[in-house]
Design an enzyme around this catalytic site. Structure first.
Site, mmCIF file in Angstrom:
data_model
loop_
_atom_site.group_PDB
_atom_site.id
_atom_site.type_symbol
_atom_site.label_atom_id
_atom_site.label_comp_id
_atom_site.label_asym_id
_atom_site.label_seq_id
_atom_site.Cartn_x
_atom_site.Cartn_y
_atom_site.Cartn_z
ATOM 1 C CG HIS A 1 -2.186 -0.744 1.255
ATOM 2 N ND1 HIS A 1 -2.154 -2.219 0.995
ATOM 3 C CD2 HIS A 1 -3.589 -0.579 1.086
ATOM 4 C CE1 HIS A 1 -3.210 -2.833 0.975
ATOM 5 N NE2 HIS A 1 -4.276 -1.905 0.956
ATOM 6 C CG HIS B 1 2.533 -3.184 6.443
ATOM 7 N ND1 HIS B 1 3.143 -4.339 5.715
ATOM 8 C CD2 HIS B 1 1.363 -3.217 5.568
ATOM 9 C CE1 HIS B 1 2.606 -4.568 4.347
ATOM 10 N NE2 HIS B 1 1.443 -3.958 4.455
#
Length: 329
Positions: free
Chosen positions: A209, A263
């Site tokens: 992303h 993440h």
């Protein structure tokens, strides 16, 4: 009859377009079947707190990044570029009043203005074409490098234990301070049945992303700077506003990945650096590599429009326009 150089230019660009379509299609199919590709199985400790965060849904789904960019293009980028184009086309009419006292046929001046306008439009379309193809090529490279590193690194996501539910780390088998809590699990026996989610939980580094968002919006910010930095839009803060908004979107996407336990912060930083580096390559280095061929094509177009101009009016206006364009670059 078209010049052989122009024919060769068109053939190369058609090949480039076909190649880009094939590469983007291959990347799309690879992304859809990423869970079928082998990924490095990294071991872990059961008491590793960095991979024991709860699972949360994504605040920013991956497809919304692709939707946000066209919306940003319509709201900010395209109107600014169109305004700049209209400004360039109208600039050629500024000297009409000065030529009223000259003994030159008005029809000749009108033909010169129209020729310059056509050249300006052709150069704008050529610039836009190269920008789009450079963007798509960089987008492919960004996705390719991100996926390769993800599978090669095999870093576990912060929610790995919650997604995998490894049998070796079940609370019934562990006691506080026991040797099992410090057990290094190399091959996790996941009790979860969601195999796609388990495979995805092993692809944390770098953040896809972040790399995608920073590539798209940093590319946009640099492109706007290259295109409109010397226009009146920069003086009235519309250009800096569009650039700041694009970078804000990228930062928000990156922060959301940490907040959603998808993440580690180092994954996000690595993805941001990767996307920014490829955006710089696509906007600064790649255009220089393709500049020679586009310059030949532009010169051919200008020469064809300046034929049959005995008074030199078109040639003078075209040369003035070329100098202005060189100043902007």
């Amino acid at each position: 009859m078209p010049h052989p150089t122009v024919n060769a230019f068109c053939a190369v660009e058609v090949f480039n377009c076909v190649l880009l379509l094939v590469l983007l299609l291959a990347e799309y199919l690879t992304a859809k079947t990423a869970n079928l590709l082998p990924v490095f199985h990294r071991g872990f400790f059961c008491d590793d707190e960095t991979i024991r965060y709860p699972y949360k849904d994504s605040t920013v789904p991956y497809w919304t990044i692709g939707m946000a960019y066209p919306a940003f293009l319509v709201l900010f980028m395209l109107p600014l570029v169109v305004i700049q184009l209209r400004s360039q086309m109208s600039s050629g009419n500024g000297n009409k009043a000065k030529r009223k006292g000259e003994n030159k046929p008005i029809c000749r001046n009108n033909e010169a203005d129209e020729a310059v306008h056509r050249i300006q439009i052709n150069q704008f379309l050529s610039t836009y074409y190269y920008s789009v193809t450079n963007f798509l090529f960089g987008f492919y490279v960004s996705g390719l490098l991100t996926n390769i590193v993800k599978h090669a690194a095999g870093r576990l996501r912060p929610n790995f234990v919650s997604v995998c539910d490894p049998a070796a780390c079940k609370s019934s088998n562990l006691s506080e301070g026991s040797a099992l809590t410090q057990l290094y699990v190399l091959h996790a026996d996941c009790l979860s049945d969601d195999h796609d989610a388990i495979a995805d939980s092993r692809r944390s580094f770098p953040s896809g992303h972040s790399s995608c968002a920073f590539y798209i919006f940093v590319f946009t910010a640099i492109y706007l700077q290259q295109t409109l930095s010397r226009s009146c839009l920069a003086k009235c803060l519309l250009l800096p506003l569009a650039q700041a908004t694009s970078l804000l979107f990228a930062v928000l996407v990156a922060v959301s990945r940490v907040c959603d336990n998808k993440h580690h912060y180092t994954d996000v930083i690595a993805g941001a650096l990767l996307g920014t580096a490829i955006a710089y390559f696509s906007t600064v280095c790649l255009p220089k590599m393709r500049q020679g061929r586009s310059a030949v094509h532009t010169d051919r177009t200008s020469n064809r429009m300046c034929l049959n101009d005995p008074n030199g009016v078109m040639a003078e206006k075209v040369s003035m326009h070329t100098i202005a364009e060189d100043d902007l670059t």
